[in-house]
Design a protein around this motif. Structure first.
Motif, short mmCIF file in Angstrom:
data_model
loop_
_atom_site.label_atom_id
_atom_site.label_comp_id
_atom_site.label_asym_id
_atom_site.label_seq_id
_atom_site.Cartn_x
_atom_site.Cartn_y
_atom_site.Cartn_z
N VAL A 739 0.86 -1.18 0.00
CA VAL A 739 0.00 0.00 0.00
C VAL A 739 0.90 1.23 0.00
CG1 VAL A 739 -1.79 1.28 1.26
CG2 VAL A 739 -1.79 -1.23 1.28
N ASN A 740 0.51 2.23 -0.77
CA ASN A 740 1.30 3.48 -0.80
C ASN A 740 0.37 4.65 -1.03
OD1 ASN A 740 3.09 5.56 -1.08
ND2 ASN A 740 4.05 4.80 -2.95
N LEU A 741 0.19 5.46 0.01
CA LEU A 741 -0.69 6.62 -0.07
C LEU A 741 -0.04 7.81 -0.76
CD1 LEU A 741 -2.32 6.54 3.50
CD2 LEU A 741 -3.15 5.51 1.38
N LEU A 742 1.25 7.71 -1.08
CA LEU A 742 1.97 8.84 -1.68
C LEU A 742 2.54 8.43 -3.04
CD1 LEU A 742 3.96 10.20 1.40
CD2 LEU A 742 1.81 11.06 0.47
N PRO A 743 1.76 8.54 -4.11
CA PRO A 743 2.26 8.12 -5.43
C PRO A 743 3.48 8.90 -5.90
CG PRO A 743 0.19 9.31 -5.63
CD PRO A 743 0.38 9.02 -4.17
N ASN A 744 3.61 10.14 -5.46
CA ASN A 744 4.76 10.94 -5.87
C ASN A 744 6.05 10.50 -5.18
OD1 ASN A 744 5.79 13.35 -7.31
ND2 ASN A 744 6.24 14.05 -5.25
N GLY A 745 5.92 9.72 -4.09
CA GLY A 745 7.09 9.30 -3.34
C GLY A 745 7.25 10.09 -2.06
N ALA A 746 8.12 9.60 -1.20
CA ALA A 746 8.35 10.23 0.10
C ALA A 746 9.84 10.19 0.42
CB ALA A 746 7.56 9.50 1.19
N SER A 747 10.42 11.35 0.59
CA SER A 747 11.84 11.45 0.86
C SER A 747 12.17 10.91 2.24
CB SER A 747 12.28 12.92 0.75
OG SER A 747 13.63 13.06 1.13
N HIS A 748 13.09 9.97 2.28
CA HIS A 748 13.53 9.37 3.54
C HIS A 748 15.05 9.37 3.56
CE1 HIS A 748 13.49 5.66 6.45
NE2 HIS A 748 13.78 6.79 7.06
N THR A 749 15.62 10.20 4.42
CA THR A 749 17.06 10.34 4.50
C THR A 749 17.55 9.77 5.82
OG1 THR A 749 16.93 12.39 3.23
CG2 THR A 749 19.00 11.94 4.36
N MET A 750 18.56 8.95 5.76
CA MET A 750 19.18 8.41 6.96
C MET A 750 20.67 8.71 6.92
SD MET A 750 17.21 4.75 7.39
CE MET A 750 17.60 4.63 9.13
N THR A 751 21.21 9.10 8.06
CA THR A 751 22.63 9.41 8.16
C THR A 751 23.29 8.34 9.03
OG1 THR A 751 22.10 11.75 7.98
CG2 THR A 751 24.30 11.19 8.73
N LEU A 752 24.24 7.63 8.44
CA LEU A 752 24.86 6.50 9.10
C LEU A 752 26.38 6.67 9.14
CD1 LEU A 752 22.84 3.73 7.21
CD2 LEU A 752 22.30 4.73 9.44
N ASN A 753 26.99 6.00 10.08
CA ASN A 753 28.44 6.07 10.20
C ASN A 753 29.10 5.10 9.23
OD1 ASN A 753 31.22 5.48 11.45
ND2 ASN A 753 30.47 7.18 12.68
N PRO A 754 30.20 5.49 8.59
CA PRO A 754 30.88 4.59 7.64
C PRO A 754 31.30 3.26 8.23
CG PRO A 754 31.70 6.84 7.41
CD PRO A 754 30.82 6.83 8.63
N SER A 755 31.39 3.17 9.55
CA SER A 755 31.79 1.92 10.18
C SER A 755 30.80 0.80 9.91
CB SER A 755 31.95 2.11 11.69
OG SER A 755 30.70 2.44 12.30
N LEU A 756 29.58 1.16 9.50
CA LEU A 756 28.56 0.15 9.23
C LEU A 756 28.89 -0.71 8.02
CD1 LEU A 756 25.27 2.13 9.97
CD2 LEU A 756 26.35 0.39 11.37
N VAL A 757 29.83 -0.28 7.18
CA VAL A 757 30.22 -1.09 6.01
C VAL A 757 31.74 -1.29 5.97
CG1 VAL A 757 28.22 -0.48 4.60
CG2 VAL A 757 30.22 1.02 4.60
N ARG A 758 32.36 -1.32 7.14
CA ARG A 758 33.82 -1.33 7.14
C ARG A 758 34.43 -2.73 6.96
NH1 ARG A 758 34.71 0.10 13.54
NH2 ARG A 758 34.14 -1.94 14.40
#
Length: 835
Positions: A739-758
């Motif tokens: 289900v998606n009430l926003l056909p245009n899309g919804a901006s979702h930004t997450m800020t993560l530390n580079p250590s998560l892919v080290r």
């Protein structure tokens, strides 16, 4: 740090990869900025009438920062303009015909044709401001409308409702059609339509529009011919045999494309670029979300054929690299403004990569990976920015590449789109708008994002994806003040207070409400009001654009315009929507939760106490503010009560949005969620909010939780976002259970530390996180993979971080070129590890 000591450039700062000598020179030359001998800054062109209009201020009404300068911009553009000698019959033509003729004349006869050393793609000068071609009577009538729209838009913004205005671009033109049939095919189709029409139709506005489009359809052919001559001239004087052969090849290609169908990969990219850059010339606004769509799909047959015929893969990547650098010259429009050549954010020339095809088949191919290599090697660079479409069947190799790139890119270049949720939104749009014939299970996979992340169909869709930016929190304020402002609204220019008056409907004194549902009813009524008010305000600029701003060249590239004989600005596209972008969603949800808990559930304060605390900006109410901030459920924590409130808010405002159409063009309003940078600046306009936020502190960004609220980690954050959009309904839903009430899309930004892919183990976990997002998350995800200490050092030593890119809300920006407040907000996001 001691004076005179050079700051150390961090080892983790993204640097360009191994580039060929040609591409390295072109990239370095571009970043030389104002030190370059050549640039693509605006040139201005006038009909030399005393009433002429060159700069169209209405295109910028969604940017409140420009309000103090609109008059200056208009006057200075006119003063800088050079006259164009007009055809004797010019003023006897219709406005679309005048406009088509003048833009073509400017681009063909007046704008220089230049090819940079080593460049493999022609087409370098396209930033122009061309007269609107108005008669004196048209200019006078337009001016009356502009003055009213300017005043009303500013008042709307100063009172905290948001901003709106009919904005160019934000669409995907039908570029594949030009590659298939050439502009000659487009031109011949227009001629057939016009010549088969009866005399009455030919004399009508529809006939005039078709004549204008016929004129515009020859522009790319003739501009290409001029560039062919320049390439031939350069080849004749070139002493290096390899470069001479390249220039001769380019000259030969330009005599063929874009007028004729493309035959090779090099021709296809050349045809695509010339066609695209002239869209920006036609709209007179540098690249506002004019996106390329699924470039790795429609260019792949040419890539595959050229590779089979012996094209070296390295040459193919060099062609793509030149294309990438050309797109960045859109920023030269503001090159004299300083900073990074005037760059503050991306213009949104998106390319869409990978994703599903017919029947859910994954469409990742060799060109997908070649483009990703080009992006990684050129980065940090802004344009065109890629949107990578992921889905539950995306190949492991693609996820590996993405993980590698995200881990080192500091926010650039990625926007990750998720097909299942996005296609669910497009299918909901088809149902709500009654356009199942144009959007259906057989073609919904052809959607592509534009601008930042806004989903549209391609080649026939004008969805106005940033035209209305509505502050959802304003409805809470109106409900708390019986339809008025909680605190006096201030004129942003003078600082003076507006005369106090009730604007919204009377929904009752909230101190007399005996239940939470009674307050919700008041809030719902005020939400209906703010949606209606934004719709009415938008109509002012929509009607002005429809009457006075034709773009006949662009209209040739949008399905429906030729068939209807209507410009795209008049509603000619087959699919016509205007998106209301909801802003401050989480602040709204958290404020409603606070009112419910503080007043009605826990009884920590009366409604009168809470309203007074907000009027006092929480000063003198520390205990109540602390309760609002730390003891009330928050959206973004995978909390059932908070997520149910979020879903209720989402259902309310999106349902109200679907009720409206524009009067002048008949376009349907649809919902989306993108905050650009408004959540920071508008924090100073909005009164204190019930979630504990004082006036001046930034609001929430798009569909993200409020900064600091998502204390249970990324997975909880993602689950709340997915729930707000509608969740997963098993076998039901808008698309395969989603289900998606926003056909245009919804901006979702997450800020993560580079250590998560080290290390490999964590990289596998990150890939699993992306797969989980496909199931439980939103339509798209932007990731800032940066260290907070790096950002703090960049504030202290900006000279060492000139190319540090970060994600804001669907777009990237150079960190050192954005304002201090926005920098601090990004650091705050990372410091608590959340959105």
């Amino acid at each position: 740090m001691a004076r005179g000591t050079a700051a150390r450039l961090p080892d983790t700062l993204k640097q360009p990869g191994e580039l060929s000598a040609r591409v390295r020179w072109l990239r370095d030359y571009y970043f030389a900025g104002v030190r370059r001998a050549w640039n693509n800054e605006f040139t201005c062109w006038t009909t030399a009438t005393s009433w002429d209009v060159v700069y169209d201020e209405t295109s910028y009404y969604i940017v409140p920062e420009t309000y103090p300068f609109l008059q200056t911009f208009g006057s200075s553009a006119l003063q800088a303009s050079r006259p164009v000698a007009l055809a004797p019959e010019f003023w006897s033509w219709s406005l679309p015909e005048r406009r088509a003729w003048l833009v073509r004349a400017v681009m063909l006869e007046h704008v220089p044709k230049e090819v940079l050393p080593g460049d493999l793609i022609a087409g370098a000068r396209f930033n122009v401001l061309v007269s609107r071609c108005l008669t004196k009577r048209e200019a006078r009538r337009r001016l009356r409308g502009v003055r009213k729209a300017r005043r009303d838009t500013k008042r709307f913004h100063d009172h905290g409702y948001g901003n709106c205005g009919a904005t160019p671009g934000h669409l995907v033109p039908d570029y594949p059609r030009v590659l298939r049939i050439g502009w000659k095919g487009v031109h011949d189709d227009l001629v057939r339509r016009y010549e088969s029409a009866d005399a009455r139709m030919q004399r009508s506005g529809c006939g005039a529009q078709l004549r204008a489009m016929i004129t515009a359809a020859t522009m790319a052919r003739d501009v290409a011919a001029a560039y062919a001559s320049e390439c031939g001239r350069l080849a004749a004087r070139e002493t290096d045999s390899a470069r001479r052969n390249e220039l001769s090849t380019m000259a030969c290609q330009l005599t063929h494309v874009p007028w004729e169908p493309a035959r090779t990969f090099w021709e296809a990219v050349q045809s695509l670029w010339l066609t695209h850059m002239l869209v920006m010339s036609d709209e007179n606004y540098p690249g506002p979300g004019v996106s390329f769509g699924r470039i790795d799909q429609y260019l792949y047959p040419y890539w595959k054929a050229s590779m089979a015929q012996g094209m070296d893969r390295a040459l193919g990547k060099e062609i793509l690299s030149c294309f990438w650098i050309h797109a960045n010259t859109a920023y030269d429009a503001m090159i004299q403004m300083g900073g990074n050549q005037g760059i503050t954010s991306a213009f949104g020339q998106l390319v869409t990569l990978a994703g599903m095809g017919v029947g859910g088949k994954d469409m990742t191919n060799d060109l997908t990976y070649a483009i990703l290599e080009v992006i990684d090697e050129l980065s940090p660079i802004l344009e065109p920015k890629p949107n990578i479409r992921l889905h539950r069947g995306s190949p492991e190799e693609l996820l590996d590449v993405i993980t590698d790139m995200v881990g080192s890119s500091q926010g650039s270049p990625f926007l990750l789109n998720f097909d299942e949720r996005s296609m669910a939104g497009m299918m909901r749009e088809a149902r709500e708008a009654g356009c199942e014939r144009l959007i259906h299970a057989g073609n919904v996979h052809e959607y592509a994002p534009v601008g930042c992340l806004e989903n549209t169909m391609t080649g026939n869709d004008r969805s106005g994806t940033v035209d209305v930016n509505l502050n959802l929190l304003k409805a809470v304020e109106l409900a708390l003040a019986d339809g008025g402002d909680l605190v006096p609204a201030l004129d942003a220019l003078s600082g003076a207070a507006y005369r106090s008056r009730r604007v919204g409907p009377r929904t009752g004194d909230p101190t007399t409400f005996g239940s939470w549902e009674r307050f919700w009813d008041a809030y719902a009524e005020q939400t209906r009001f703010i949606v209606e008010r934004s719709v009415a305000l938008y109509e002012q600029t929509e009607s002005l654009r429809a009457r006075y701003a034709p773009t006949p060249y662009l209209s040739c590239l949008v399905g429906g315009c030729a068939e209807k004989g209507l410009d795209i600005t008049q509603g000619g596209a087959e699919l016509g929507f205007v998106t209301i972008e909801g802003v401050t969603f989480a602040t709204t949800v958290d404020s409603l939760l606070a009112i419910k808990h503080i007043v009605f559930d826990a009884g920590k304060a009366t409604m009168a106490d809470l309203v007074q605390a907000l009027r006092d900006n929480w000063e003198g109410h520390p205990s109540l503010q602390a309760w609002a901030r730390f003891r009330v459920p928050k959206y973004g924590c995978d909390d059932r009560e908070a997520d149910e409130m979020a879903a209720r808010v989402m259902a309310l405002w999106t349902r109200e949005t679907w009720k409206h159409r524009t009067k002048s063009t008949g376009r349907r309003f649809r919902p989306g969620m993108l905050s650009w940078n408004y959540w920071v600046a508008d924090g100073h306009i909005m009164a204190a909010s019930a979630d504990g936020r004082p006036r001046g502190r930034f609001l929430s960004n798009a569909i993200c939780p409020s900064s600091g609220a998502d204390v249970f980690g990324p997975t909880a954050n993602v689950n709340s976002v997915g729930a707000a959009l509608g969740g997963h309904a098993g076998g039901e839903g808008d698309w395969n259970g989603y289900v998606n009430l926003l056909p245009n899309g919804a901006s979702h930004t997450m800020t993560l530390n580079p250590s998560l892919v080290r290390d490999p183990e964590r990289r596998e976990k990150f890939k699993a996180f992306l797969r989980g997002y496909c199931r439980n998350g939103g339509t798209c995800l932007q990731i800032n993979m940066v260290d907070a200490d790096m950002l703090r050092d960049a504030q202290k030593h900006p000279e060492n971080y000139r190319n540090l890119l970060v994600r804001i809300t669907g777009y990237n920006a150079y960190f050192t070129a954005i304002g201090r407040e926005l920098q601090d907000e990004l650091i705050a996001r990372l410091s608590h590890g959340g959105c």
